[in-house]
Write a protein that holds these residues in place. Structure first.
Motif, short mmCIF file in Angstrom:
data_model
loop_
_atom_site.label_atom_id
_atom_site.label_comp_id
_atom_site.label_asym_id
_atom_site.label_seq_id
_atom_site.Cartn_x
_atom_site.Cartn_y
_atom_site.Cartn_z
N ASP A 1 0.86 -1.18 0.00
CA ASP A 1 0.00 0.00 0.00
C ASP A 1 0.89 1.23 0.00
O ASP A 1 1.19 1.79 1.05
N TYR B 1 -0.01 7.48 -1.96
CA TYR B 1 -0.77 7.75 -3.18
C TYR B 1 -0.36 9.05 -3.85
O TYR B 1 -0.83 9.38 -4.93
N ASN C 1 -1.16 12.06 -3.21
CA ASN C 1 -2.31 12.95 -3.41
C ASN C 1 -2.49 13.91 -2.24
O ASN C 1 -3.56 14.47 -2.05
N ASP D 1 4.73 10.92 0.33
CA ASP D 1 3.46 11.25 -0.29
C ASP D 1 3.58 12.37 -1.31
O ASP D 1 2.64 12.65 -2.04
N GLY E 1 -4.28 1.58 -4.29
CA GLY E 1 -4.17 3.00 -4.62
C GLY E 1 -4.98 3.45 -5.81
O GLY E 1 -5.12 2.71 -6.79
N GLU F 1 -11.94 1.61 -2.71
CA GLU F 1 -10.54 1.87 -3.06
C GLU F 1 -10.07 0.82 -4.05
O GLU F 1 -10.36 -0.36 -3.88
#
Length: 240
Positions: A33, A36, A38, A57, A84, A123
């Motif tokens: 994981d 992302y 974002n 990140d 993601g 997700e």
């Protein structure tokens, strides 16, 4: 690099995955994981006050480098799962085929902009097979994935008050992926382990596991959770 924990088939490292992955043995399954990229945020500060930032990140190049090395270390014809909303081209390398978008139905809305009209309650999880060359045979890789399943996984998200990482995934969800694509005793790898949820799911499913995390505070928590999981499984074995 020397691991910070190495016991009962579980090996944990604290450091940069890009430096550690080349030293690892090949593994049977990739489950991870990554950040992302974002700008993770939540308005639930009263619950998640300690989770203001996630290392990496703001660095998609780093994430892609780690994932590229992670796919390279995976055995041929074996599976990988990458969480993601980022596009598959960003997280799946060119040598990976059979790419499929799975959907994790969280049954509740995620953290984020609480003023928005719609809250995200699902997700994506990107699935791929390293060096996929044709139709899957019944015995390809000797995987549990011989049985076909639907692409929507219904698992409640982790309770916020019990989370030890801002984007922590449920053990039950990770265990499903591990059971689907590996056999007991095989090696599961997570280059962005956070507080070790993938490794704990691997322990529960009877797999060996390697995890890497760059943030020291999460490494310490991962070791604590791993020790508890190993103690629990030892107690379970005594009851059999």
């Amino acid at each position: 690099m020397k691991p910070i924990f190495d016991e009962s088939g579980v090996t944990l490292y604290c450091g940069d995955s890009r430096l550690i992955i080349p030293e690892l043995p090949v593994y049977d399954l990739l489950v991870t994981d990554p950040p992302y990229c974002n700008g993770y945020k939540t308005n639930s500060r009263e619950v998640l006050a300690d989770f203001d930032a996630i290392a990496g990140d703001d660095d998609m190049g780093m994430v892609q480098d780690v994932l590229r090395e992670s796919w390279r270390g995976l055995k041929t014809n074996r599976h990988g799962y990458v969480f993601g909303p980022i596009t598959p081209g960003q997280v799946v390398s060119a040598e990976v085929g059979g790419v499929t978008e799975l959907v994790w139905d969280k049954s509740s809305m995620s953290a984020g902009d609480l003023t928005a009209a719609w809250g995200r309650s699902h997700e994506p999880i990107w699935f791929g097979v390293k060096r996929y060359k044709g139709p899957r045979s019944a015995r390809a890789g000797q995987l549990a994935a011989r049985l076909r399943r639907g692409t929507v996984l219904h698992v409640n998200r982790s309770c916020e008050t019990s989370r030890t990482h801002p984007t922590q995934k449920p053990i039950d969800l990770l265990a499903q992926l591990i059971e689907m694509s590996s056999s007991r005793g095989e090696l599961v790898f997570d280059p962005f382990m956070g507080t070790g949820s993938t490794c704990i799911a691997a322990i529960i499913e009877g797999r060996r596991t390697i995890g890497i995390e760059i943030e020291e505070k999460y490494c310490q928590e991962a070791m604590k959770r791993t020790r508890r999981a190993l103690r629990l499984m030892r107690e379970v074995r005594k009851l059999r």
